[in-house]
Write a protein that holds these residues in place. Sequence first.
Motif, mmCIF file in Angstrom:
data_model
loop_
_atom_site.group_PDB
_atom_site.id
_atom_site.type_symbol
_atom_site.label_atom_id
_atom_site.label_comp_id
_atom_site.label_asym_id
_atom_site.label_seq_id
_atom_site.Cartn_x
_atom_site.Cartn_y
_atom_site.Cartn_z
ATOM 1 N N HIS A 46 0.808 -1.220 0.000
ATOM 2 C CA HIS A 46 0.000 0.000 0.000
ATOM 3 C C HIS A 46 0.839 1.267 0.000
ATOM 4 C CE1 HIS A 46 -3.788 -2.076 1.895
ATOM 5 N NE2 HIS A 46 -3.406 -2.625 0.756
ATOM 6 N N HIS A 47 1.975 1.265 0.725
ATOM 7 C CA HIS A 47 2.693 2.515 0.975
ATOM 8 C C HIS A 47 4.036 2.628 0.259
ATOM 9 C CE1 HIS A 47 -0.241 3.544 4.061
ATOM 10 N NE2 HIS A 47 -0.082 2.348 4.596
ATOM 11 N N ASP A 48 4.638 1.499 -0.106
ATOM 12 C CA ASP A 48 5.985 1.554 -0.676
ATOM 13 C C ASP A 48 6.025 1.231 -2.160
ATOM 14 O OD1 ASP A 48 7.108 0.079 2.394
ATOM 15 O OD2 ASP A 48 7.053 2.191 1.832
ATOM 16 N N CYS A 49 4.953 0.737 -2.720
ATOM 17 C CA CYS A 49 4.911 0.446 -4.152
ATOM 18 C C CYS A 49 4.319 1.648 -4.893
ATOM 19 C CB CYS A 49 4.051 -0.789 -4.435
ATOM 20 S SG CYS A 49 4.753 -2.317 -3.770
ATOM 21 N N VAL A 50 4.872 1.935 -6.045
ATOM 22 C CA VAL A 50 4.386 3.051 -6.867
ATOM 23 C C VAL A 50 4.001 2.516 -8.240
ATOM 24 C CG1 VAL A 50 4.948 5.293 -7.843
ATOM 25 C CG2 VAL A 50 5.897 4.627 -5.618
ATOM 26 N N PRO A 51 2.692 2.538 -8.620
ATOM 27 C CA PRO A 51 1.560 2.954 -7.782
ATOM 28 C C PRO A 51 1.257 1.912 -6.725
ATOM 29 C CG PRO A 51 0.770 2.059 -9.843
ATOM 30 C CD PRO A 51 2.271 2.105 -9.967
ATOM 31 N N PRO A 52 0.457 2.285 -5.701
ATOM 32 C CA PRO A 52 0.115 1.302 -4.664
ATOM 33 C C PRO A 52 -0.579 0.087 -5.268
ATOM 34 C CG PRO A 52 -0.562 3.515 -4.025
ATOM 35 C CD PRO A 52 -0.159 3.601 -5.460
ATOM 36 N N ILE A 53 -0.390 -1.068 -4.628
ATOM 37 C CA ILE A 53 -1.013 -2.310 -5.085
ATOM 38 C C ILE A 53 -2.072 -2.734 -4.082
ATOM 39 C CG2 ILE A 53 -0.618 -4.760 -5.528
ATOM 40 C CD1 ILE A 53 2.177 -3.995 -6.524
ATOM 41 N N VAL A 54 -3.279 -2.970 -4.577
ATOM 42 C CA VAL A 54 -4.360 -3.490 -3.740
ATOM 43 C C VAL A 54 -4.504 -4.983 -4.030
ATOM 44 C CG1 VAL A 54 -6.800 -3.327 -3.173
ATOM 45 C CG2 VAL A 54 -5.526 -1.274 -3.769
ATOM 46 N N HIS A 55 -4.378 -5.798 -2.997
ATOM 47 C CA HIS A 55 -4.387 -7.252 -3.171
ATOM 48 C C HIS A 55 -5.748 -7.756 -3.635
ATOM 49 C CE1 HIS A 55 -4.328 -11.517 -2.119
ATOM 50 N NE2 HIS A 55 -3.018 -11.450 -2.037
ATOM 51 N N ARG A 56 -6.836 -7.283 -3.018
ATOM 52 C CA ARG A 56 -8.230 -7.573 -3.374
ATOM 53 C C ARG A 56 -8.701 -8.968 -2.978
ATOM 54 N NH1 ARG A 56 -9.477 -7.024 -9.129
ATOM 55 N NH2 ARG A 56 -11.634 -6.617 -8.589
#
Length: 994
Positions: free
Chosen positions: A806-816
């Motif tokens: 959520h905070h360190d990946c650009v763009p954030p990744i949502v697992h879902r």
Amino acid sequence: MALLILLLCFHSLYMGHSLNQEGLYLQRVKFGFDDPDGAFTTWKDGDDSPCNWVGVTCDSATQSVNSLDLSSANIAGPFPSILCRLRSLTFLSLYNNSINSSLPKDLSECQSLEHLDLAQNLLIGELPSTIADLPNLKHLDLAGNNFSGAIPASFGGFRRLEVLSLVENLLDGEVRAFLGNISTLKQLNLSYNPFSPGQVPPELGNLTNLETLWLTQCNLVGPIPDSLGRLRRLTDLDLALNSLNGPIPSSFTELTSVVQIELYNNSLTGELPAFGWSNMTALRLLDASMNGLTGTIPDELCSLPLESLNLYENQFEGNLPETVAKSPNLYELRLFRNRLTGYLPRDLGKNSLLLWVDVSSNQFSGEIPVGLCENGVLEELLIIHNSFSGEIPASLGECRSLTRLRLGNNKFSGEVPAAIWGLPRVYLLELSENSFSGEIAKTIAGASNLSALILSRNKFSGDIPEEIGWLENLMEFTGSDNHFTGSLPASIVKLDQLGTLDLHNNGLSGEFPIGIHSWKKLNELNLADNEFSGNIPDEIGALSVLNYLDLSGNQFSGKIPLGLQNLKLNQLNLSNNWLSGDIPPSYANEIYKDSFLGNPGLCGDIAGLCESADGHKNLGYVWLLRSIFIIAGLVLIVGVAWFYWKYRNFKRAKREIDTSKWTLMSFHKLSFNEFEILDCLDEDNVIGSGSSGRVYKAVLSNGEVVAVKKLWGGTKIVDESGDVEKGQIQDDGFEAEVETLGKIRHKNIVKLWCCCTTWDCRLLVYEYMPNGSLGDLLHSNKSGSLDWPTRVKIALDAAEGLSYLHHDCVPPIVHRDVKSNNILLGGDFGARVADFGVAKAVDAIGKGTKSMSVIAGSCGYIAPEYAYTLRVNEKSDIYSFGVVILELVTGRLPVDPEFGEKDLVKWVCTTLDQKGLDHVLDPKLDSCFKDELRKVLNIGLLCTNPLPINRPSMRRVVKMLQSVEAENHPSIAHKDGKLTPYYSEDASDQGSVA
């Protein structure tokens, strides 16, 4: 002697440039903190004064330090009480850091302090009673820590305090009456604390200067006191997520300054009072949803300059006042599940930039307002389950911003405007259960984003246009119970994303189109009660995920394809056709009898079949068939030996696969090749099977062990509402999983070694996790191996993995699809987040949400707003992770028949309220951890808050779990004031997305 004089001169020179006393105090502060980001780089001991240091401000006249602001500096350590020696310090902010331990009990030396902000840290222990002794304190913010115990009685004695914020701590006891003695208060915020059940103190009505009162989720019970009506300066009142009952006090009509009232998720009853807020300048939100409010919606309310009106899931009745259409700032109108009647306001949408309208499940009638999308920004129009009538206005066909259009279960009639069929952004078009007529227009070719087309139970007629095959994103086409004629268009076989095709009860004819093998994701095929003819194609046996097949009531002839035996069908109906020949052996038994009735030429060992026209059995034909079967059986026995001999060479055959057919993509340095992986894909090595594929354990020649996931065609998606948006078939996850995991390097994300692909087989090779998934272990007879410290460790590991996404990946990744089965455990029970088949990268621009055309996730874990709005962001993962935390604390499944219609979240809340903490906790856990269990349970309840905005970030969740872990392991929790993990970290696995 000369040397001595020289040394004295140097000493005098040095002393002339030494740091003053306040600078020395601040140097001690610096050395007491861990500073990984270099926040104190400018704090040099060679300076004369600290006034030019970052974060430090001095009085221009006296050069004394009067302000210290180190907000969000990523520093860690205990609170530096030496700061109280800065006699002129009036402003102190250490907001959003990792300040830990407890606050000093005596802060009386900070006599000049006016502003103290320690929010979003890791402070623990009780609130110091001496804070109230600070004579000049005006602003106190301790939100987002882990303070426990009751609010000290001394807090009623603040002399000049204007802001008191204790949000999101672990405070207990009741909300006390003495807070009504702080007459200077302008903001009182106690939300999200596990207070003991208690009433809203009537004494709070004495705070006549109060502008903001937030008591969200404070375990409040009983009625709302009339005394709150005396708060004439109040602009924002939030009493949501409590157990308040009774009516809304009539005294609320005296809140002449109020801008926002939030009362949702209580048990309020009665009618809304006749609001008289004539001086109101804006009403951002009045959300009284999910209570038991009755009566009509006051006209005075709707005459205000509304932005968002949410009154859903109540018992309001009567008409929606026309004045609501005059609100120039209105962008959201959600009134679903009430008893409202009458027409929608004629001018609705003309005077405002309406984005979302949902008035479903009421008793509205009349026509759709013509100007609903006059400003061209309307995205969602949901009016299902009402009594609307007339035709769809042509103006709605010009609304190119629409993404969801749901008009089902009304009384609409006439033809659908041609432009509606071709709206380019609509992914859900639902017109079912009306009286629409006419044909599907050829303009549907422009609906490039259409995912679900639901037209059932209308009066549509004519041919299905060839252009339907151009909708490459179409997953569901439901057109049953209409008057369609002609044959299926040849282009329909191009819909390779199609999961549901339901056209039963029409007048369609002709044969199956050629090329249906491309429907690799087809899950449901229902063409019953039409006039189709010709043979059932052999290709149907290649539809590997098909589990519902109904071709009854047609004129199909010829033999039943033997390939049907390859399918795993839950529903099969071929009755009332002209089929002949033998029933495939897999279906030749009594349980399938009803599937074949009404086909006079069919034969098999099922009573009632093989009857001639006069009703007698054709015995000669039966004996002939049996003779053929006997001969075939003899041939089979002879051939078994040959097949056995061929099977012995199976391994060798696999090694002879042409290497040009395989593509290997590696993400780490490998010590194996694809053929070692292929050799291990035996049934004996299967260790799991899920919705996306089968998992094998592969022991390589060098002794290394890996896990291999072999993906199959597709997976079923959970229904959104059960009666309208049916399950869809989604992508099998290969591209999503490779794209996501191939870039990630983190110790708490499962490592993807490589992927191997051919045209018909796709393999993912992961690191092997010997203890399997958390879900399998937690809900089996081996759950005893998961003691409480181990469970906290697992929760923290998984939280750090999600925080990284959520905070360190650009763009954030949502697992879902966060769930206990997707958290894997290593040999030391270190946890890794796995299964990224439905993960999405979310654009952080704008609102930071992304609308999904279908629901992905698992039952019991899906956030409530995701299931209804299909908007996804990081908060959806946080809700799912909260469910995992509740699983760890309770030991229970997220969905259990014992819960009835509730899920785990609702069961926990209800049981806590009715029976107390002991009835919620897992009995397998040692009772000595009860205090830590309570704190972690609180974290889970925070994460599963019904409102996304009120859920903590994953970074915040990590901090809270670290604090609990420190209590489990106090001997190793502190090192220079910073939390130190008790498990090893492999630095080679750290990093960020490439």
